[in-house]
Design a protein around this motif. Structure first.
Motif, PDB file in Angstrom:
ATOM      1  N   UNK A 252       0.862  -1.182   0.000  1.00  0.00           N
ATOM      2  CA  UNK A 252       0.000   0.000   0.000  1.00  0.00           C
ATOM      3  C   UNK A 252       0.893   1.225   0.000  1.00  0.00           C
ATOM      4  N   UNK A 253       0.776   2.060  -1.045  1.00  0.00           N
ATOM      5  CA  UNK A 253       1.590   3.267  -1.173  1.00  0.00           C
ATOM      6  C   UNK A 253       0.696   4.489  -0.985  1.00  0.00           C
ATOM      7  N   UNK A 254       1.097   5.378  -0.066  1.00  0.00           N
ATOM      8  CA  UNK A 254       0.305   6.554   0.272  1.00  0.00           C
ATOM      9  C   UNK A 254       1.169   7.785   0.041  1.00  0.00           C
ATOM     10  N   UNK A 255       0.607   8.779  -0.658  1.00  0.00           N
ATOM     11  CA  UNK A 255       1.416   9.947  -1.013  1.00  0.00           C
ATOM     12  C   UNK A 255       0.585  11.217  -0.980  1.00  0.00           C
ATOM     13  N   UNK A 256       1.277  12.336  -0.829  1.00  0.00           N
ATOM     14  CA  UNK A 256       0.668  13.664  -0.883  1.00  0.00           C
ATOM     15  C   UNK A 256       1.756  14.651  -1.265  1.00  0.00           C
ATOM     16  N   UNK A 257       1.369  15.751  -1.849  1.00  0.00           N
ATOM     17  CA  UNK A 257       2.332  16.756  -2.308  1.00  0.00           C
ATOM     18  C   UNK A 257       3.108  17.342  -1.128  1.00  0.00           C
ATOM     19  N   UNK A 258       4.440  17.412  -1.295  1.00  0.00           N
ATOM     20  CA  UNK A 258       5.268  18.110  -0.328  1.00  0.00           C
ATOM     21  C   UNK A 258       5.737  17.281   0.844  1.00  0.00           C
ATOM     22  N   UNK A 259       5.403  15.994   0.872  1.00  0.00           N
ATOM     23  CA  UNK A 259       5.839  15.134   1.972  1.00  0.00           C
ATOM     24  C   UNK A 259       6.347  13.816   1.406  1.00  0.00           C
ATOM     25  N   UNK A 260       7.150  13.107   2.191  1.00  0.00           N
ATOM     26  CA  UNK A 260       7.659  11.809   1.772  1.00  0.00           C
ATOM     27  C   UNK A 260       6.510  10.790   1.766  1.00  0.00           C
ATOM     28  N   UNK A 261       6.412   9.959   0.730  1.00  0.00           N
ATOM     29  CA  UNK A 261       5.352   8.939   0.710  1.00  0.00           C
ATOM     30  C   UNK A 261       5.581   7.865   1.766  1.00  0.00           C
ATOM     31  N   UNK A 262       4.531   7.132   2.044  1.00  0.00           N
ATOM     32  CA  UNK A 262       4.580   6.059   3.032  1.00  0.00           C
ATOM     33  C   UNK A 262       4.225   4.757   2.321  1.00  0.00           C
ATOM     34  N   UNK A 263       4.972   3.693   2.623  1.00  0.00           N
ATOM     35  CA  UNK A 263       4.686   2.375   2.063  1.00  0.00           C
ATOM     36  C   UNK A 263       4.377   1.423   3.212  1.00  0.00           C
TER      37      UNK A 263
END
Length: 778
Positions: free
Chosen positions: A761-772
């Motif tokens: 599961x990959x989670x992302x948003x602008x301006x921050x490091x993504x989370x896996x």
């Protein structure tokens, strides 16, 4: 043999191609929301529709000589069931379980089961109902001579004496065993059984035992609790001879981003969070609870008020249950009672919500008839009903009463504005509550209110009072033998209500509206900011929002109940400091527990402090802001935001510090925080994994002013079951792989597939490091 019958269905909306789905499945949550749909705010502007569910499966030739049935936990609504194109059954009410008997009707080889579900006549419900086969399904194959059900009752507790009835036609050589896991406590015939050294069931000690019933051709198992229930105006509500005060909350059946789908993990998470927050009782509003919910309440220790209907024979919406109440009420009441009678968590049956019919002599006869019927099925629990006294007063006057414009027609209402449905019943009361606010507390007092609810009070074992706590003192004196429960109340009234619950044994508890937020009745309780665009979606009435986050109102309740000793600090959102919200009657605050508002330095805000004590002092960075007396456990301060630490001190009458609480500012760096609430799932198509997602600092201090898009990508042996936030007014929906965070937070729910393996599961948003996040499905 009981088989999971949830996977491999073909689902088809009217006029659209089919798709493969696994149950439970909510057909409404994927409908296109429409501002002009007849459901309107009732369902959060989700329309209804017509749906077909089809399942093909091969039948073992041995089954042709056996008893075979399909058990549906819930189908919303008006469904017709066909086996190999021949109709074999139907069911109207969307909230009660039912069986479809296939005995002698199956054919060798492949068979086809088809459900035609019609939820197109709208409006038919005052909240988000969901649609389709939204609860699990089982295929049950047995010998024709089999045990239909087991019924266990507690007769005494010192020592423990239970009765066990094994029900079925012409059963031979029936024996029962009572077990504590692998330890056998009793073996022998059914009937009255004395057990030694057993633990009693309660909300604090939810101990369960297992009854195994056997006959020549069958064996059934039942988990049960040993729990004695008594009630009287003199002693109150007694569980195992100990008085219980119900710290209650009302809940609807939906699960937020999952829609109406009923999963074990979703319900277990909700009940666990509610219990951890301080609730010891829930009221199922306004229909029977699922077997999953009741089983979880048994295991976790949560008392349940199980409810039948939102109304009787007077409609609240044009196409609702009232149209077939006379035809169906007995079957649906029996279904509720039989599905609840073995659950120790169920301590009360409610036979209706805000049934203004009780303002009439006909309605009182119906009330008595239903209560007598419930008692005939189960005499071990009291019967109540939620009586809205003010609504009954208006009904006496002919105000707010539903009236058809001609003969009822079971067909779609005309489009556009050619049909205007005037508010009546509960919707009428809700509209009045929004306008009158705190005045509602006083308007149920006096002789008019007494006259409006006295007949129901004379019939019911315990009269439920909706928004009528102003009657408590008056009725406790005038009717010393009458038992009462605050079946629906507002959180702002809890200090008064709870003091009366503790004072009067005949007043057994208080159920706030609502414990958990829900879909539909959209924005009725929310403090709505007009900068949020879109259609109203959520009610905004929960003490806990749909993501599972406890709000300031929840901590306020903990303090009033005496469960939280520290003060609680809540801050009006600074990112909306220049807006005046539309305030709902049910929530008394929109403040949140954060002092992290980067970019809003110098902006004025209000800080609320909830505490038990005489007064409270507030400090910012060790500078005294002020000292205020507490009124109804609350005090407010006005100050200008600057980063640092807020400190609240609760003081006693001598000015001594009782307890204190801190609220600090987040560090500058922002991270995307996400954590799976479990790392392993079973490959059963039913297990869920909840993933709260937040914008925080490295110490996990929330930044509620960040409201930006979050994207999620799922690979492997899980699917995205729902993704969203607690924002009450939005055009976003829950079946996309992106959503805007609200108050720095959103929630993803993952569903296990039926195959084993890994998931990413990959989670992302602008301006921050993504989370896996990596999961394993076993």
């Amino acid at each position: 043999m009981t088989c999971d019958f949830n996977d491999g269905w073909l689902f088809q909306k009217e006029g659209q191609p089919g798709e493969s789905v696994d149950l439970p499945h909510d057909a409404m949550i994927t409908e296109v929301r429409n501002a002009s749909c007849r459901n309107g705010v009732n369902t959060g502007f989700f329309p209804g529709g017509k749906y077909v569910y089809t399942k093909y499966w091969k039948v073992n030739p041995e089954w042709l000589e056996k008893s075979v049935r399909v058990h549906f936990e819930g189908v919303y609504q008006n469904c017709h069931v066909f086996l190999n194109e021949v109709e074999v059954g139907s069911h109207k009410y969307g909230y009660t379980p039912f069986d479809i008997d296939l005995t002698g009707k199956l054919q060798a080889g492949e068979n086809c089961l088809r459900l035609m579900v019609d939820n197109s006549l709208e409006p038919n419900c005052r909240w988000y109902s969901g649609a389709g086969i939204y609860r699990p399904v089982q295929l049950i194959v047995e010998e024709k001579q089999h045990i239909e059900r087991i019924r266990v009752k507690t007769l005494a507790i010192n020592p423990a004496v239970i009765s066990v009835d094994v029900i079925g036609d012409s059963l031979e050589a029936v024996t029962v065993s009572i077990c504590d896991r692998s330890h056998i406590l009793y073996e022998g015939e059914p009937g009255k059984i004395t057990l030694q050294q057993v633990q009693l069931w309660s909300d604090e000690t939810p101990k369960l035992y297992t009854c195994i019933a056997k006959c020549k051709t069958d064996e059934k198992r039942l988990d049960f609790g040993i729990r004695k229930l008594e009630w009287s105006a003199e002693k109150g509500l007694l569980v195992n001879e100990k008085e219980i005060l119900l710290r209650g909350g009302c809940i609807h059946h939906d699960h937020g981003v999952l829609g109406a789908c009923e999963f074990w993990d979703a319900e277990e998470r909700r009940i666990r969070i509610l219990k951890d927050a301080g609730f010891n009782a829930i009221r199922m509003a306004h229909h029977p609870a699922s077997q999953i919910l009741l089983s979880i309440c048994d295991r976790l220790g949560m008392y349940v008020m199980n409810e039948t209907f939102d109304g009787w024979y007077v409609p609240k919406t044009y196409h609702d249950y009232a149209r077939y109440f006379d035809e169906c009420w007995k079957d649906d009441v029996r279904s509720m009672v039989e599905s609840a009678e073995n659950h120790p968590s169920v301590i009360m049956y409610s036979i209706g919500n805000e049934v203004s019919e009780t303002a009439t002599s006909k309605g009182i006869k119906v009330c008595r008839k239903i209560q007598d019927y419930v008692h005939g099925l189960d005499d071990t629990r009291p019967v109540t009903a939620g009586i809205n006294v003010l609504l009954n007063v208006y009904a006496h006057m002919g105000i707010g009463v539903y009236r058809d414009k001609g003969e009822y027609q079971p067909k779609p209402l005309p489009p556009g504005k050619s049909y205007h449905d005037k508010k009546s019943g509960s919707a009428f009361f809700n509209a009045m509550a929004q306008k009158l606010g705190p005045l509602m507390f006083f308007m149920s007092k006096g002789r008019h209110g007494d006259k409006a609810c006295a007949p129901a009070g004379d019939v019911l074992d315990i009269i439920g009072l909706n928004y009528a706590s102003s009657r408590y003192d008056e009725d406790a004196k005038k009717y010393p033998e009458r038992m009462m429960v605050g079946s629906e109340t507002m959180v702002a009234d809890l200090p008064y209500n709870w003091s009366r619950v503790k004072k009067y044994p005949q007043l057994v508890g208080d159920f706030v509206w609502s414990a958990w937020d829900y879909l539909g009745e959209a924005c009725i309780g929310d403090w709505t900011y007009h900068s949020y665009k879109g259609l109203p979606l959520l009610a905004g009435q929960g003490m806990i929002d749909i993501t599972g986050k406890a709000l300031a109102s929840m901590y306020y309740m903990q303090i009033v109940w005496g469960l939280r000793k520290k003060p609680f600090i809540a801050v009006s959102p600074l990112n909306h400091a220049d807006e005046t919200p539309t305030k709902g009657a049910w929530q008394f605050t929109n403040a949140i527990d954060s002092w992290s508002w980067e970019g809003y330095e110098g902006v004025k805000t209000t800080v609320e402090v909830y505490a038990a004590g005489e007064s409270v002092r507030l400090f910012l960075n060790d500078r005294l802001i002020g000292c205020r007396r507490l009124k109804k456990f609350k005090s407010s301060f006005s100050l200008v935001y600057q980063p640092g630490v807020l400190r609240a001190e609760a003081l006693d009458t001598n000015g001594n510090v009782i307890a204190q609480h801190f609220l600090g500012t987040a560090q500058k760096e922002t991270i995307l925080w996400a954590e799976a609430e479990k790392k392993e799932l079973r490959a059963n198509g039913q297990d869920l994994c909840y993933v709260p997602i937040e914008f925080t600092d490295k110490k996990h201090c929330l930044k509620p002013y960040i409201e930006k898009r979050v994207d999620i990508a799922v690979e492997g042996c899980v699917s995205l079951a729902g993704f969203g936030s607690a924002l009450c007014k939005t055009n976003e929906v829950f079946d996309r792989n992106h959503h805007m965070a609200y108050r720095g937070r959103c929630l993803a729910v993952l569903r296990a597939k039926n195959e084993q393996g890994k998931a990413k599961v990959s989670i992302s948003a602008e301006g921050v490091e993504p989370v896996v996040i990596r999961l394993e499905v076993k």
